[in-house]
Design an enzyme around this catalytic site. Structure first.
Site, PDB file in Angstrom:
ATOM      1  N   SER A  36      35.143   2.839  15.667  1.00  0.00           N
ATOM      2  CA  SER A  36      35.959   2.065  14.806  1.00  0.00           C
ATOM      3  C   SER A  36      34.835   1.082  13.886  1.00  0.00           C
ATOM      4  O   SER A  36      33.827   1.567  13.644  1.00  0.00           O
ATOM      5  CB  SER A  36      37.238   1.484  15.096  1.00  0.00           C
ATOM      6  OG  SER A  36      37.933   1.095  13.903  1.00  0.00           O
ATOM      7  N   THR A  37      35.353  -0.243  13.736  1.00  0.00           N
ATOM      8  CA  THR A  37      34.437  -0.925  12.967  1.00  0.00           C
ATOM      9  C   THR A  37      32.910  -1.065  13.668  1.00  0.00           C
ATOM     10  O   THR A  37      32.647  -1.120  14.815  1.00  0.00           O
ATOM     11  CB  THR A  37      34.841  -2.383  13.012  1.00  0.00           C
ATOM     12  OG1 THR A  37      36.399  -2.464  12.721  1.00  0.00           O
ATOM     13  CG2 THR A  37      34.293  -3.417  12.301  1.00  0.00           C
ATOM     14  N   HIS A  43      37.117   5.830  12.795  1.00  0.00           N
ATOM     15  CA  HIS A  43      38.301   5.597  11.791  1.00  0.00           C
ATOM     16  C   HIS A  43      37.698   5.318  10.484  1.00  0.00           C
ATOM     17  O   HIS A  43      36.945   4.249  10.315  1.00  0.00           O
ATOM     18  CB  HIS A  43      39.078   3.901  12.327  1.00  0.00           C
ATOM     19  CG  HIS A  43      39.523   4.228  13.644  1.00  0.00           C
ATOM     20  ND1 HIS A  43      39.655   3.195  14.621  1.00  0.00           N
ATOM     21  CD2 HIS A  43      40.431   5.442  14.350  1.00  0.00           C
ATOM     22  CE1 HIS A  43      40.435   3.634  15.643  1.00  0.00           C
ATOM     23  NE2 HIS A  43      40.781   4.804  15.384  1.00  0.00           N
ATOM     24  N   MET A  61      37.544  -2.497  16.475  1.00  0.00           N
ATOM     25  CA  MET A  61      38.442  -3.494  17.088  1.00  0.00           C
ATOM     26  C   MET A  61      39.686  -2.786  17.564  1.00  0.00           C
ATOM     27  O   MET A  61      40.046  -1.581  17.294  1.00  0.00           O
ATOM     28  CB  MET A  61      38.793  -4.182  15.782  1.00  0.00           C
ATOM     29  CG  MET A  61      40.251  -5.347  15.977  1.00  0.00           C
ATOM     30  SD  MET A  61      39.724  -6.708  16.961  1.00  0.00           S
ATOM     31  CE  MET A  61      38.714  -7.646  15.776  1.00  0.00           C
ATOM     32  N   ASP A  86      42.221   1.472  20.486  1.00  0.00           N
ATOM     33  CA  ASP A  86      42.282   2.919  20.487  1.00  0.00           C
ATOM     34  C   ASP A  86      41.056   3.719  21.315  1.00  0.00           C
ATOM     35  O   ASP A  86      40.076   3.361  21.117  1.00  0.00           O
ATOM     36  CB  ASP A  86      42.354   3.412  19.004  1.00  0.00           C
ATOM     37  CG  ASP A  86      42.575   4.797  18.817  1.00  0.00           C
ATOM     38  OD1 ASP A  86      43.370   5.500  19.490  1.00  0.00           O
ATOM     39  OD2 ASP A  86      42.122   5.579  17.683  1.00  0.00           O
TER      40      ASP A  86
END
Length: 342
Positions: free
Chosen positions: A161-162, A187, A281, A284
């Site tokens: 993600s991030t 993401h 973050m 998930d």
């Protein structure tokens, strides 16, 4: 701990003020300054020392990407880029931005309020917690010495993600064409995943594309789940791995979800897989990676020292899903080592 000090940079006075009004409604946010171009932004940074900057890419006099490239070596600042649908956003991330949001085609105030509340505000808060010192430029692919993978029908699954766009590139650029088929969830808003896949394809030795329903998962190829409202799963059909992509509700706040992908890999590939969880973050992918490990797969997590946000890998590690943590630069080598033990 006080509120997050935010600098808003956008050349549109109207859009800038709307962002300020809506961000300011959250008590954890303090707008310390606004700027209409990079030069005003520079002065505001020196005067107000913001924690986070929101930055439009299209600015007069000096665009946002050039500004980041000049700013970051001298004054690292957590930055969330606001971008229209353009591959320029990946140049901004490479230049040091923590994350980005897709600029909305706003036709009314309610839509803008929803954008700020559901997208921008979340990213600003995540950026405020990012480990800015871990920002790294992935660079171009370089030849690495790895033993070739001999066993067929293996799978590599990646979730991030991030900070993941650069982290995935950093890992995948070290893969050769002998690497088993790769499935990945990063993401990202819809539209951007196709451009991201092309960027990886242009900078890596393997072939990368945004996945389509029914695509075969083949050695030397990587399929990235399309952003939007569909989940991607790995399935096995007549002895071949393929991807199934169907609409579904958000899982852990995300669609596509890393957990959904990893769960499907556990079921379809079992012990014939390696799972990799990278910076991001939240949690998930943690439970899905645990399912993979319980099914006999080998698992790797990015370590805290190289994560932009040590969230997803930490949750996975704490659950016992991560067999071994590695620095980002060592993950490709560890993946080859695990594959050659299968």
């Amino acid at each position: 701990m006080g509120p997050i000090k935010v600098l808003v940079v956008d050349d549109s006075i109207v859009f800038r003020e709307l962002l300020v009004q809506n961000l300011s409604r959250d008590p954890s946010i303090q707008i310390v300054a606004t700027a209409g171009d990079a030069f005003e932004a520079r002065d505001a940074i020196l005067a107000h020392h913001p924690d986070v900057m929101t930055l439009d890419i299209e600015l007069p006099r000096m665009n946002g990407i050039e500004f980041l490239r000049k700013l970051m070596p001298q004054y690292p600042l957590r930055t969330v880029v606001i971008s229209s649908l353009s591959d320029k956003v990946f140049d901004a991330l490479n230049a040091g931005a923590v994350d980005f949001v897709a600029k909305p085609a706003v036709s009314n105030r309610a839509q803008l309020e929803e954008f700020v509340r559901n997208d921008l505000l979340v990213k600003v808060k995540i950026a405020a917690a990012a480990q800015i010192g871990n920002l790294r430029r992935a660079g171009m692919a370089q030849e690495q010495a790895h033993l070739p993978v001999k066993k067929n029908n293996l799978i590599v699954a990646i979730g991030a993600s991030t900070g993941g766009t650069e982290a995935i590139l950093s890992v995948v650029k070290d893969f050769g064409t002998d690497i088993p088929g790769i499935v990945a969830v990063q993401h990202m808003p819809p539209g951007f995943t196709k451009m991201y896949a092309k960027r990886l394809n242009d900078n890596c030795r393997i072939q990368v594309k945004e996945a389509e329903p029914g695509d075969r998962v083949m050695p030397g190829h990587m399929l990235i789940a399309p952003g939007g409202d569909r989940h991607m799963k790995l399935v096995k059909v007549s002895g071949e791995y393929r991807v199934d992509i169907k609409p579904g509700p958000k899982v852990n706040g995300h669609c596509p979800s890393v957990d959904v992908l990893f769960d499907s890999v556990a079921k379809a590939a079992g012990a014939d897989a390696v799972g990799i969880i990278l910076t991001g973050m939240g949690g998930d992918g943690a439970k899905g990676l645990l399912a993979m490990r319980k099914a006999g797969a080998r698992t790797v997590g990015q370590d805290e020292s190289t994560c932009i946000v040590y969230g997803m890998p930490k949750v996975a590690y704490d659950l016992g899903a991560v067999e071994r943590q590695e620095k980002l630069s060592d993950i490709a080598g560890r993946t080859y080592a695990l594959l050659n033990k299968m």
